[in-house]
Motif scaffolding. Structure first.
Motif, PDB file in Angstrom:
ATOM      1  N   LEU A 115      -2.013  -2.392   2.736  1.00 45.71           N
ATOM      2  CA  LEU A 115      -3.423  -2.333   2.352  1.00 45.71           C
ATOM      3  C   LEU A 115      -4.255  -3.380   3.088  1.00 45.71           C
ATOM      4  O   LEU A 115      -5.332  -3.074   3.610  1.00 45.71           O
ATOM      5  CB  LEU A 115      -3.562  -2.492   0.838  1.00 45.71           C
ATOM      6  N   PHE A 116      -3.752  -4.613   3.158  1.00 46.10           N
ATOM      7  CA  PHE A 116      -4.502  -5.658   3.855  1.00 46.10           C
ATOM      8  C   PHE A 116      -4.554  -5.433   5.371  1.00 46.10           C
ATOM      9  O   PHE A 116      -5.498  -5.854   6.030  1.00 46.10           O
ATOM     10  CB  PHE A 116      -3.935  -7.037   3.541  1.00 46.10           C
ATOM     11  N   HIS A 117      -3.526  -4.786   5.940  1.00 38.72           N
ATOM     12  CA  HIS A 117      -3.527  -4.536   7.379  1.00 38.72           C
ATOM     13  C   HIS A 117      -4.407  -3.345   7.776  1.00 38.72           C
ATOM     14  O   HIS A 117      -4.846  -3.265   8.928  1.00 38.72           O
ATOM     15  CB  HIS A 117      -2.105  -4.279   7.887  1.00 38.72           C
ATOM     16  N   THR A 118      -4.644  -2.427   6.851  1.00 37.16           N
ATOM     17  CA  THR A 118      -5.318  -1.191   7.243  1.00 37.16           C
ATOM     18  C   THR A 118      -6.711  -1.008   6.637  1.00 37.16           C
ATOM     19  O   THR A 118      -7.438  -0.113   7.071  1.00 37.16           O
ATOM     20  CB  THR A 118      -4.463   0.035   6.867  1.00 37.16           C
ATOM     21  N   LEU A 119      -7.067  -1.815   5.654  1.00 32.91           N
ATOM     22  CA  LEU A 119      -8.365  -1.662   4.994  1.00 32.91           C
ATOM     23  C   LEU A 119      -9.119  -2.991   4.995  1.00 32.91           C
ATOM     24  O   LEU A 119      -8.493  -4.051   4.964  1.00 32.91           O
ATOM     25  CB  LEU A 119      -8.163  -1.177   3.553  1.00 32.91           C
ATOM     26  N   PRO A 120     -10.432  -2.953   5.002  1.00 27.92           N
ATOM     27  CA  PRO A 120     -11.226  -4.191   5.041  1.00 27.92           C
ATOM     28  C   PRO A 120     -11.365  -4.818   3.651  1.00 27.92           C
ATOM     29  O   PRO A 120     -12.463  -5.014   3.143  1.00 27.92           O
ATOM     30  CB  PRO A 120     -12.580  -3.696   5.570  1.00 27.92           C
ATOM     31  N   LEU A 121     -10.256  -5.159   3.060  1.00 29.47           N
ATOM     32  CA  LEU A 121     -10.238  -5.650   1.682  1.00 29.47           C
ATOM     33  C   LEU A 121     -10.319  -7.163   1.619  1.00 29.47           C
ATOM     34  O   LEU A 121      -9.755  -7.866   2.458  1.00 29.47           O
ATOM     35  CB  LEU A 121      -8.952  -5.212   0.981  1.00 29.47           C
ATOM     36  N   VAL A 122     -10.946  -7.651   0.595  1.00 31.37           N
ATOM     37  CA  VAL A 122     -10.972  -9.073   0.279  1.00 31.37           C
ATOM     38  C   VAL A 122      -9.967  -9.353  -0.834  1.00 31.37           C
ATOM     39  O   VAL A 122      -9.408 -10.430  -0.922  1.00 31.37           O
ATOM     40  CB  VAL A 122     -12.397  -9.492  -0.166  1.00 31.37           C
ATOM     41  N   ARG A 123      -9.700  -8.327  -1.660  1.00 29.92           N
ATOM     42  CA  ARG A 123      -8.869  -8.485  -2.857  1.00 29.92           C
ATOM     43  C   ARG A 123      -8.126  -7.178  -3.131  1.00 29.92           C
ATOM     44  O   ARG A 123      -8.633  -6.103  -2.856  1.00 29.92           O
ATOM     45  CB  ARG A 123      -9.776  -8.793  -4.050  1.00 29.92           C
ATOM     46  N   VAL A 124      -6.916  -7.299  -3.660  1.00 26.06           N
ATOM     47  CA  VAL A 124      -6.202  -6.165  -4.248  1.00 26.06           C
ATOM     48  C   VAL A 124      -5.843  -6.551  -5.675  1.00 26.06           C
ATOM     49  O   VAL A 124      -5.719  -7.735  -5.996  1.00 26.06           O
ATOM     50  CB  VAL A 124      -4.923  -5.766  -3.466  1.00 26.06           C
ATOM     51  N   GLY A 125      -5.674  -5.551  -6.508  1.00 25.14           N
ATOM     52  CA  GLY A 125      -5.321  -5.855  -7.887  1.00 25.14           C
ATOM     53  C   GLY A 125      -4.733  -4.656  -8.597  1.00 25.14           C
ATOM     54  O   GLY A 125      -4.682  -3.547  -8.056  1.00 25.14           O
ATOM     55  N   PHE A 126      -4.275  -4.900  -9.813  1.00 26.25           N
ATOM     56  CA  PHE A 126      -3.789  -3.822 -10.669  1.00 26.25           C
ATOM     57  C   PHE A 126      -4.070  -4.169 -12.121  1.00 26.25           C
ATOM     58  O   PHE A 126      -4.321  -5.322 -12.470  1.00 26.25           O
ATOM     59  CB  PHE A 126      -2.303  -3.522 -10.448  1.00 26.25           C
ATOM     60  N   THR A 127      -4.010  -3.139 -12.947  1.00 23.54           N
ATOM     61  CA  THR A 127      -4.179  -3.303 -14.384  1.00 23.54           C
ATOM     62  C   THR A 127      -2.920  -2.805 -15.068  1.00 23.54           C
ATOM     63  O   THR A 127      -2.370  -1.763 -14.701  1.00 23.54           O
ATOM     64  CB  THR A 127      -5.402  -2.504 -14.883  1.00 23.54           C
ATOM     65  N   THR A 128      -2.449  -3.554 -16.045  1.00 24.92           N
ATOM     66  CA  THR A 128      -1.287  -3.158 -16.834  1.00 24.92           C
ATOM     67  C   THR A 128      -1.573  -3.533 -18.278  1.00 24.92           C
ATOM     68  O   THR A 128      -2.708  -3.781 -18.650  1.00 24.92           O
ATOM     69  CB  THR A 128       0.015  -3.802 -16.286  1.00 24.92           C
ATOM     70  N   TRP A 129      -0.562  -3.547 -19.093  1.00 23.55           N
ATOM     71  CA  TRP A 129      -0.731  -3.905 -20.508  1.00 23.55           C
ATOM     72  C   TRP A 129       0.300  -4.964 -20.868  1.00 23.55           C
ATOM     73  O   TRP A 129       1.330  -5.114 -20.205  1.00 23.55           O
ATOM     74  CB  TRP A 129      -0.623  -2.675 -21.391  1.00 23.55           C
ATOM     75  N   SER A 130       0.016  -5.735 -21.898  1.00 25.76           N
ATOM     76  CA  SER A 130       0.869  -6.884 -22.240  1.00 25.76           C
ATOM     77  C   SER A 130       2.276  -6.479 -22.672  1.00 25.76           C
ATOM     78  O   SER A 130       3.165  -7.327 -22.675  1.00 25.76           O
ATOM     79  CB  SER A 130       0.201  -7.741 -23.320  1.00 25.76           C
ATOM     80  N   GLY A 131       2.502  -5.230 -22.977  1.00 27.01           N
ATOM     81  CA  GLY A 131       3.849  -4.774 -23.309  1.00 27.01           C
ATOM     82  C   GLY A 131       4.726  -4.535 -22.093  1.00 27.01           C
ATOM     83  O   GLY A 131       5.930  -4.376 -22.213  1.00 27.01           O
ATOM     84  N   ASN A 132       4.134  -4.517 -20.915  1.00 29.65           N
ATOM     85  CA  ASN A 132       4.892  -4.288 -19.684  1.00 29.65           C
ATOM     86  C   ASN A 132       5.171  -5.632 -19.011  1.00 29.65           C
ATOM     87  O   ASN A 132       4.551  -5.998 -18.010  1.00 29.65           O
ATOM     88  CB  ASN A 132       4.148  -3.332 -18.748  1.00 29.65           C
ATOM     89  N   HIS A 133       6.131  -6.353 -19.552  1.00 35.65           N
ATOM     90  CA  HIS A 133       6.470  -7.697 -19.063  1.00 35.65           C
ATOM     91  C   HIS A 133       6.958  -7.680 -17.617  1.00 35.65           C
ATOM     92  O   HIS A 133       6.693  -8.616 -16.867  1.00 35.65           O
ATOM     93  CB  HIS A 133       7.518  -8.342 -19.972  1.00 35.65           C
ATOM     94  N   ARG A 134       7.669  -6.607 -17.238  1.00 33.44           N
ATOM     95  CA  ARG A 134       8.180  -6.545 -15.865  1.00 33.44           C
ATOM     96  C   ARG A 134       7.039  -6.459 -14.852  1.00 33.44           C
ATOM     97  O   ARG A 134       7.087  -7.085 -13.798  1.00 33.44           O
ATOM     98  CB  ARG A 134       9.131  -5.356 -15.699  1.00 33.44           C
ATOM     99  N   MET A 135       6.003  -5.692 -15.175  1.00 35.37           N
ATOM    100  CA  MET A 135       4.887  -5.560 -14.225  1.00 35.37           C
ATOM    101  C   MET A 135       4.119  -6.868 -14.102  1.00 35.37           C
ATOM    102  O   MET A 135       3.715  -7.252 -12.996  1.00 35.37           O
ATOM    103  CB  MET A 135       3.957  -4.425 -14.676  1.00 35.37           C
ATOM    104  N   ILE A 136       3.947  -7.560 -15.200  1.00 33.38           N
ATOM    105  CA  ILE A 136       3.278  -8.865 -15.149  1.00 33.38           C
ATOM    106  C   ILE A 136       4.112  -9.831 -14.302  1.00 33.38           C
ATOM    107  O   ILE A 136       3.571 -10.572 -13.472  1.00 33.38           O
ATOM    108  CB  ILE A 136       3.045  -9.410 -16.573  1.00 33.38           C
ATOM    109  N   ALA A 137       5.432  -9.799 -14.469  1.00 27.73           N
ATOM    110  CA  ALA A 137       6.318 -10.674 -13.683  1.00 27.73           C
ATOM    111  C   ALA A 137       6.238 -10.343 -12.199  1.00 27.73           C
ATOM    112  O   ALA A 137       6.250 -11.250 -11.356  1.00 27.73           O
ATOM    113  CB  ALA A 137       7.756 -10.561 -14.186  1.00 27.73           C
ATOM    114  N   VAL A 138       6.133  -9.068 -11.850  1.00 26.20           N
ATOM    115  CA  VAL A 138       5.986  -8.678 -10.444  1.00 26.20           C
ATOM    116  C   VAL A 138       4.721  -9.307  -9.870  1.00 26.20           C
ATOM    117  O   VAL A 138       4.735  -9.889  -8.788  1.00 26.20           O
ATOM    118  CB  VAL A 138       5.968  -7.138 -10.290  1.00 26.20           C
ATOM    119  N   GLY A 139       3.612  -9.189 -10.596  1.00 25.94           N
ATOM    120  CA  GLY A 139       2.367  -9.788 -10.134  1.00 25.94           C
ATOM    121  C   GLY A 139       2.501 -11.280  -9.911  1.00 25.94           C
ATOM    122  O   GLY A 139       2.053 -11.818  -8.894  1.00 25.94           O
ATOM    123  N   GLU A 140       3.142 -11.956 -10.840  1.00 22.99           N
ATOM    124  CA  GLU A 140       3.331 -13.405 -10.707  1.00 22.99           C
ATOM    125  C   GLU A 140       4.198 -13.743  -9.505  1.00 22.99           C
ATOM    126  O   GLU A 140       3.890 -14.679  -8.758  1.00 22.99           O
ATOM    127  CB  GLU A 140       3.924 -13.968 -11.995  1.00 22.99           C
TER     128      GLU A 140
END
Length: 185
Positions: A115-140
Motif C-alpha cells: 500500500l505504501f509503495h503503490t498509493l500516495p498514502l500518509v496513513r494506513v489503519g484498520f478497525t477491530t473490536w476489543s474481543g479480537n485480541h489477536r488482531m490488536i496484537a498484530v497491530g502492536e
C-alpha cells in the motif's frame, strides 16, 4: 506479488473463486466469523449466488494470502475518504489451522508495504473490536498506534465490547527498517 518465505500475497484471480467461497461461505457458522465482526450477521451464500455478486474480486483491492500454494485468507482495503487518501485495510485468515502462527502479522506487513509503495498514502489503519485480541496484537507488532477506542459500542453474546481503531503513519513505517521494504518480488 509479495513473499515472505513460504507465504505470499497476490491479487485474487478468477481461478481462486472456488477456494475463496469454500473458505468464507461453505460452512453455516464458520469459525473465523467469531473473530471477524461477529456482531454483524453472517449470511451464507451459495456458490451460484457468489458467482453472481458484482465485483466478487477487485484485483486492486482484494488479494489472497497463500501458504505453500494453498489460499488461507485475504487482505483488502477500502477508501474511508479517497479525496484525503484515507484508506482502511483488512485481513482475514479463514483457515483456523493458520491462526496464532504469525501468518496474519507477516501478511499484513507485506500488505502495508504494498500500500505504501503503490498509493500516495500518509496513513494506513484498520478497525477491530476489543474481543479480537489477536488482531490488536498484530497491530502492536507492526508498530501501529491505538488511535481510538469507542467504548461499549459492539454488542455480542450478551456483552458490550469496544471498537478499536489502529493506525500507522508512513514516516513511522519507513523509519523501521525491519518492516519497511520487505518481501517485494
Amino acid at each position: 506479488m509479495y513473499t515472505d518465505n513460504e507465504m505470499m500475497i497476490r491479487p485474487a484471480r478468477k481461478e481462486d473463486l472456488r477456494d475463496l467461497w469454500e473458505l468464507i461461505y461453505q460452512d453455516e457458522a464458520p469459525e473465523w466469523k467469531k473473530w471477524d465482526a461477529p456482531y454483524y450477521e453472517f449470511n451464507r451464500i451459495s456458490w451460484d449466488d457468489y458467482l453472481l455478486k458484482d465485483n466478487v474480486i477487485d484485483q486492486d483491492n482484494d488479494w489472497v494470502i497463500e501458504v505453500q500454494g494453498r489460499i488461507i485468507g485475504g487482505v483488502s482495503y477500502y477508501w474511508e475518504h479517497k479525496p484525503s487518501n484515507w484508506l482502511e485495510m483488512g485481513i482475514g485468515i479463514y483457515d483456523p489451522k493458520y491462526w496464532s502462527g504469525g501468518f496474519g502479522t507477516r501478511a499484513l506487513k507485506l500488505w502495508i508495504n504494498h500500500l505504501f509503495h503503490t498509493l500516495p498514502l500518509v496513513r494506513v489503519g484498520f478497525t477491530t473490536w476489543s474481543g479480537n485480541h489477536r488482531m490488536i496484537a498484530v497491530g502492536e507488532k507492526l508498530g501501529m498506534t491505538m488511535e481510538a477506542r469507542l467504548r461499549k459500542c459492539r454488542y455480542y453474546n450478551g456483552v458490550y465490547y469496544d471498537s478499536i481503531r489502529m493506525g500507522l503513519l508512513r514516516e513511522e513505517w519507513e523509519s523501521n527498517p525491519s518492516l519497511f521494504n520487505s518481501g517485494e518480488s
